[in-house]
Design a protein around this motif. Structure first.
Motif, short mmCIF file in Angstrom:
data_model
loop_
_atom_site.label_atom_id
_atom_site.label_comp_id
_atom_site.label_asym_id
_atom_site.label_seq_id
_atom_site.Cartn_x
_atom_site.Cartn_y
_atom_site.Cartn_z
N MET A 1 1.03 14.88 -9.85
CA MET A 1 1.97 15.76 -9.15
C MET A 1 2.32 15.20 -7.79
O MET A 1 1.45 14.77 -7.04
N LYS A 2 3.62 15.21 -7.50
CA LYS A 2 4.06 14.58 -6.26
C LYS A 2 3.99 15.51 -5.06
O LYS A 2 3.97 15.06 -3.93
N LEU A 3 4.01 16.79 -5.31
CA LEU A 3 3.98 17.73 -4.19
C LEU A 3 2.58 18.30 -4.01
O LEU A 3 1.82 18.42 -4.95
N ARG A 4 2.30 18.65 -2.79
CA ARG A 4 1.00 19.25 -2.47
C ARG A 4 1.20 20.49 -1.62
O ARG A 4 2.23 20.64 -0.96
N LYS A 5 0.16 21.27 -1.57
CA LYS A 5 0.15 22.42 -0.69
C LYS A 5 0.37 21.93 0.75
O LYS A 5 -0.09 20.85 1.11
N ASP A 6 1.09 22.72 1.54
CA ASP A 6 1.40 22.42 2.94
C ASP A 6 2.50 21.38 3.13
O ASP A 6 2.88 21.09 4.26
N ASP A 7 3.01 20.80 2.05
CA ASP A 7 4.19 19.94 2.18
C ASP A 7 5.39 20.78 2.57
O ASP A 7 5.50 21.94 2.20
N ILE A 8 6.31 20.16 3.33
CA ILE A 8 7.59 20.80 3.60
C ILE A 8 8.56 20.33 2.52
O ILE A 8 8.69 19.13 2.27
N VAL A 9 9.21 21.29 1.90
CA VAL A 9 10.15 20.94 0.83
C VAL A 9 11.49 21.62 1.09
O VAL A 9 11.59 22.57 1.85
N THR A 10 12.51 21.11 0.42
CA THR A 10 13.81 21.76 0.45
C THR A 10 14.20 22.12 -0.97
O THR A 10 13.78 21.46 -1.93
N VAL A 11 14.99 23.17 -1.11
CA VAL A 11 15.39 23.65 -2.43
C VAL A 11 16.72 23.00 -2.81
O VAL A 11 17.65 22.99 -2.01
N LEU A 12 16.78 22.45 -4.02
CA LEU A 12 17.97 21.72 -4.45
C LEU A 12 18.94 22.57 -5.24
O LEU A 12 20.12 22.26 -5.33
N LYS A 13 18.44 23.60 -5.88
CA LYS A 13 19.28 24.36 -6.80
C LYS A 13 19.08 25.84 -6.62
O LYS A 13 18.05 26.27 -6.12
N GLY A 14 20.07 26.60 -7.08
CA GLY A 14 19.94 28.05 -7.08
C GLY A 14 20.42 28.66 -5.78
O GLY A 14 20.96 27.98 -4.91
N LYS A 15 20.21 29.96 -5.66
CA LYS A 15 20.76 30.66 -4.50
C LYS A 15 20.06 30.30 -3.19
O LYS A 15 20.59 30.54 -2.12
N GLU A 16 18.89 29.72 -3.29
CA GLU A 16 18.15 29.33 -2.08
C GLU A 16 18.40 27.86 -1.71
O GLU A 16 17.67 27.30 -0.90
N ARG A 17 19.41 27.27 -2.33
CA ARG A 17 19.68 25.85 -2.10
C ARG A 17 19.84 25.53 -0.62
O ARG A 17 20.52 26.25 0.10
N GLY A 18 19.19 24.45 -0.18
CA GLY A 18 19.31 24.04 1.21
C GLY A 18 18.24 24.60 2.11
O GLY A 18 18.07 24.15 3.23
N LYS A 19 17.50 25.60 1.63
CA LYS A 19 16.46 26.16 2.48
C LYS A 19 15.23 25.26 2.50
O LYS A 19 14.93 24.57 1.54
N LYS A 20 14.56 25.30 3.63
CA LYS A 20 13.35 24.50 3.78
C LYS A 20 12.17 25.38 4.06
O LYS A 20 12.30 26.42 4.71
N GLY A 21 11.01 24.95 3.62
CA GLY A 21 9.81 25.70 3.93
C GLY A 21 8.56 24.97 3.51
O GLY A 21 8.63 23.93 2.86
N LYS A 22 7.45 25.55 3.90
CA LYS A 22 6.16 24.95 3.60
C LYS A 22 5.62 25.51 2.29
O LYS A 22 5.73 26.71 2.04
#
Ligand SMILES: [Zn+2]
Length: 102
Positions: A1-22
């Motif tokens: 798995m490439k993602l881990r807890k506490d990583d900051i990610v951005t959403v690519l699809k859906g209504k939350e597209r563009g949002k960032k969070g931990k």
């Protein structure tokens, strides 16, 4: 798995597209993640000892992991995750844009 807890990610699809969070929580079996302040939904709470009034609160609801992309903490751009093999044989994640080890 490439993602881990506490990583900051951005959403690519859906209504939350563009949002960032931990990432607060990862569910690898269901391929879902809970991300801070992303995909907030109203949730009806029962009355409990901790929350004696019950009522409605806003809560994060899970986002599908394939719709997420890691945001590099150094160059702060969304990036695909690469891997680098160090001389001691350990494998580390790397930002494909700025080559920072994550
Ligand atoms: Zn980077």
């Amino acid at each position: 798995m490439k993602l881990r807890k506490d990583d900051i990610v951005t959403v690519l699809k859906g209504k939350e597209r563009g949002k960032k969070g931990k990432i607060l929580k990862l569910d690898l079996a269901k391929l879902r993640a809970i991300i801070e302040n992303v995909n907030m939904v109203k949730k009806h709470m029962r009355k409990t000892r901790d929350n004696p009034k019950g009522g409605i609160i806003m809560r994060e609801s899970p986002v599908r992991i394939p719709n997420l992309m890691l945001v590099c903490p150094r160059c702060s751009k969304p990036t695909r995750v690469g891997y680098i093999l160090l001389t001691d044989g350990s494998k580390k994640r790397m930002c494909r844009k700025c080559k920072e080890i994550l």
